[in-house]
Design a protein around this motif. Sequence first.
Motif, PDB file in Angstrom:
ATOM      1  N   ILE A   1       0.637  -0.976  -0.039  1.00 25.89           N
ATOM      2  CA  ILE A   1      -0.113  -0.325  -0.194  1.00 25.89           C
ATOM      3  C   ILE A   1       0.801   1.571   0.150  1.00 25.89           C
ATOM      4  CG2 ILE A   1      -1.855  -0.932   1.215  1.00 25.89           C
ATOM      5  CD1 ILE A   1      -0.676   0.137   3.442  1.00 25.89           C
ATOM      6  N   THR A   2       2.014   0.948   0.013  1.00 19.96           N
ATOM      7  CA  THR A   2       2.857   2.482   0.501  1.00 19.96           C
ATOM      8  C   THR A   2       3.910   2.020  -1.088  1.00 19.96           C
ATOM      9  OG1 THR A   2       3.126   2.234   2.381  1.00 19.96           O
ATOM     10  CG2 THR A   2       5.323   3.805   1.310  1.00 19.96           C
ATOM     11  N   SER A   3       2.974   3.001  -2.475  1.00 17.49           N
ATOM     12  CA  SER A   3       2.961   3.578  -3.625  1.00 17.49           C
ATOM     13  C   SER A   3       4.778   4.457  -3.830  1.00 17.49           C
ATOM     14  CB  SER A   3       2.506   4.061  -4.766  1.00 17.49           C
ATOM     15  OG  SER A   3       1.973   5.516  -4.282  1.00 17.49           O
ATOM     16  N   ALA A   4       5.206   5.487  -2.665  1.00 15.31           N
ATOM     17  CA  ALA A   4       5.972   6.000  -2.607  1.00 15.31           C
ATOM     18  C   ALA A   4       7.803   5.205  -2.933  1.00 15.31           C
ATOM     19  CB  ALA A   4       6.414   7.337  -1.534  1.00 15.31           C
ATOM     20  N   ASP A   5       7.048   4.196  -2.150  1.00 16.52           N
ATOM     21  CA  ASP A   5       8.642   2.877  -1.970  1.00 16.52           C
ATOM     22  C   ASP A   5       8.329   2.438  -3.084  1.00 16.52           C
ATOM     23  OD1 ASP A   5       9.049   4.358   0.816  1.00 16.52           O
ATOM     24  OD2 ASP A   5       7.800   2.262   1.737  1.00 16.52           O
ATOM     25  N   TRP A   6       7.882   2.573  -3.986  1.00 12.65           N
ATOM     26  CA  TRP A   6       7.797   1.188  -5.247  1.00 12.65           C
ATOM     27  C   TRP A   6       9.071   1.684  -6.018  1.00 12.65           C
ATOM     28  CZ3 TRP A   6       2.093   0.854  -6.387  1.00 12.65           C
ATOM     29  CH2 TRP A   6       1.195   0.152  -5.347  1.00 12.65           C
ATOM     30  N   SER A   7      10.077   2.669  -5.379  1.00 17.74           N
ATOM     31  CA  SER A   7      11.396   2.219  -5.920  1.00 17.74           C
ATOM     32  C   SER A   7      12.363   2.205  -5.647  1.00 17.74           C
ATOM     33  CB  SER A   7      10.831   4.393  -7.156  1.00 17.74           C
ATOM     34  OG  SER A   7      11.279   5.108  -5.444  1.00 17.74           O
ATOM     35  N   LYS A   8      12.289   1.748  -4.482  1.00 18.88           N
ATOM     36  CA  LYS A   8      13.851   1.440  -3.685  1.00 18.88           C
ATOM     37  C   LYS A   8      13.778  -0.157  -3.859  1.00 18.88           C
ATOM     38  CE  LYS A   8      12.870   5.636  -1.836  1.00 18.88           C
ATOM     39  NZ  LYS A   8      11.867   5.194  -0.746  1.00 18.88           N
ATOM     40  N   ASN A   9      14.598  -0.762  -2.479  1.00 18.49           N
ATOM     41  CA  ASN A   9      15.109  -1.520  -2.898  1.00 18.49           C
ATOM     42  C   ASN A   9      15.120  -2.200  -1.187  1.00 18.49           C
ATOM     43  OD1 ASN A   9      17.691  -1.111  -4.416  1.00 18.49           O
ATOM     44  ND2 ASN A   9      17.299   0.985  -3.764  1.00 18.49           N
ATOM     45  N   PHE A  10      14.881  -3.756  -1.861  1.00 15.67           N
ATOM     46  CA  PHE A  10      14.037  -4.642  -1.045  1.00 15.67           C
ATOM     47  C   PHE A  10      15.328  -6.038  -0.385  1.00 15.67           C
ATOM     48  CE2 PHE A  10      11.130  -1.442  -1.930  1.00 15.67           C
ATOM     49  CZ  PHE A  10      10.376  -1.292  -0.648  1.00 15.67           C
ATOM     50  N   THR A  11      15.152  -6.869   0.484  1.00 14.09           N
ATOM     51  CA  THR A  11      15.653  -7.830   0.550  1.00 14.09           C
ATOM     52  C   THR A  11      14.404  -8.752   0.842  1.00 14.09           C
ATOM     53  OG1 THR A  11      17.147  -8.937   0.726  1.00 14.09           O
ATOM     54  CG2 THR A  11      17.299  -7.599   2.380  1.00 14.09           C
ATOM     55  N   LEU A  12      14.710  -9.774   1.741  1.00 11.80           N
ATOM     56  CA  LEU A  12      13.984 -11.107   2.043  1.00 11.80           C
ATOM     57  C   LEU A  12      15.274 -11.219   3.045  1.00 11.80           C
ATOM     58  CD1 LEU A  12      10.890 -13.263   0.321  1.00 11.80           C
ATOM     59  CD2 LEU A  12      10.916 -11.220   1.849  1.00 11.80           C
ATOM     60  N   THR A  13      14.771 -11.484   4.648  1.00 15.07           N
ATOM     61  CA  THR A  13      15.595 -12.332   5.259  1.00 15.07           C
ATOM     62  C   THR A  13      14.962 -13.317   5.506  1.00 15.07           C
ATOM     63  OG1 THR A  13      14.122 -10.605   6.830  1.00 15.07           O
ATOM     64  CG2 THR A  13      16.509 -10.258   6.521  1.00 15.07           C
TER      65      THR A  13
END
Length: 492
Positions: A70-82
Amino acid sequence: MKTTLQYFNIHKNKIHASKFKFSFLKISILLLLCLSLSIPASAATYSGGSGTSGDPYQLSSDSDIDTLSITSADWSKNFTLTNDITLIGNHTPIGNSVTKFTGNFNGSGFAIQNLTIYQTTNYAGFFGYTGSGANIHDLGVEISSDGVTSSGLVGGLVGDNGGTVNNSYATGNVTGGGYVGGLVGENDGTVTNSYTTGNVTSSGDYVGGLVGWNYGIVSNNYATGNVNGSNRIGGLVGYNSAASGDAYVTNCFATGNVTGSGDYVGGFVGRNNGGTVSNSFATGTANATVGSNEGGFIGYSTSTVINSYYSGSPADSYGGISTSFANFTSFAFVSGSSGIYWNESGNNITTADNSGFIWKIIDGYTLPYFQYQDMPAPLAPYVESISSSSGINNSAGSTSFLLNVTGCSFNITDTVFVNLTMAGETPINGTINSITYTTINTIFDLTQAIAGDWSLYVINPDRQTSIAKTFTVQSLFIPGTSKSFTNTTGNF
């Protein structure tokens, strides 16, 4: 008794108090509103990280995924599963037609589990819509028994992909009205080193086991599920098309059965129009129940198809070359004896574990499969070769013999048996010393073994037996123990 003036003063004081409270309330609301506007929209919190490439947001829970959705402002950021994450309830896809996901998502080898999607709009998958620059890699998506269901542009991983998908997979069933794929519904980007195992079902067109409609690059992928739709239905890709000729499907295979109620139904690609298909194969059956243009490899092709084969049905006059299943498992066959360009010198296929090669094969036993696959399954046990180990229990006069049995393929978590047999002789069972997915170290006591050729077998937990390999036992001379001798015949 209060006078009229006193009542008036009391009422006036109440009005002043009420106005003060109202004014204070307005000021409070305005302050809260200003504070809320001053907080950036991307201030969502995850399990750690700041969203940069050097410090990606860490995702470890269903709550983290809900926040990202629900946070479209973060859809250009970097993510990793832990870790593996089990989702709860109906998932909201990440990325849509208004704001695409363009960030980096590193699955770190973990999986999103229990993915359930039911929506009546387009763009459904763990990711709904990814744009140019999106990079999704090392991620597994395990779809729940309720499946992924949407109107159109549906995939287990991505509904509409404009970025890069690499080293990822989706398991479980996917359903949609059109542009439906087990992994990606529509692909305008790149999909590599990935696979799907679920069934794909659609009431519409452009349906594939891996990708529904491809006008990008699809390489080093496979799909094993069955596919059912209307027109342009394929075991791997439903429609491979690009006006500029930049739709490529290469180094891929499909093994599922394909059924279409309309035209252009193929075991591998439904229709190839303006694209290129190369170095690929299919083994399933294609069936256009009402329409026409069906083929074991491609339903209909008006563009390039090279070095591609099928062992399914029906006969295909639009690009595939029919080959027998038996021949297609032979390394001699794929190494060039029949004009095929999957050969060792071309650095494409090998019998060894070598990451420099794309394909691998167990000669005479399997179809080509990818280096990144542990082993195609399910398989009966297979013995590629046997060799003695030097220096351990193999000295002269020893009756214990240590063997390496290589090229095995079965689940090593269950009991496995290795034995030697010869007609008229009692079978000799080996004692397992160590075991991996491809090699068994086993010790045989040959004290009772007569000289000659014995047959070596591997037997898996389902009591399936491998093809025999010959193991020759030579005459064993075992010297007796020293004893005292008595001279009874004179000077001898």
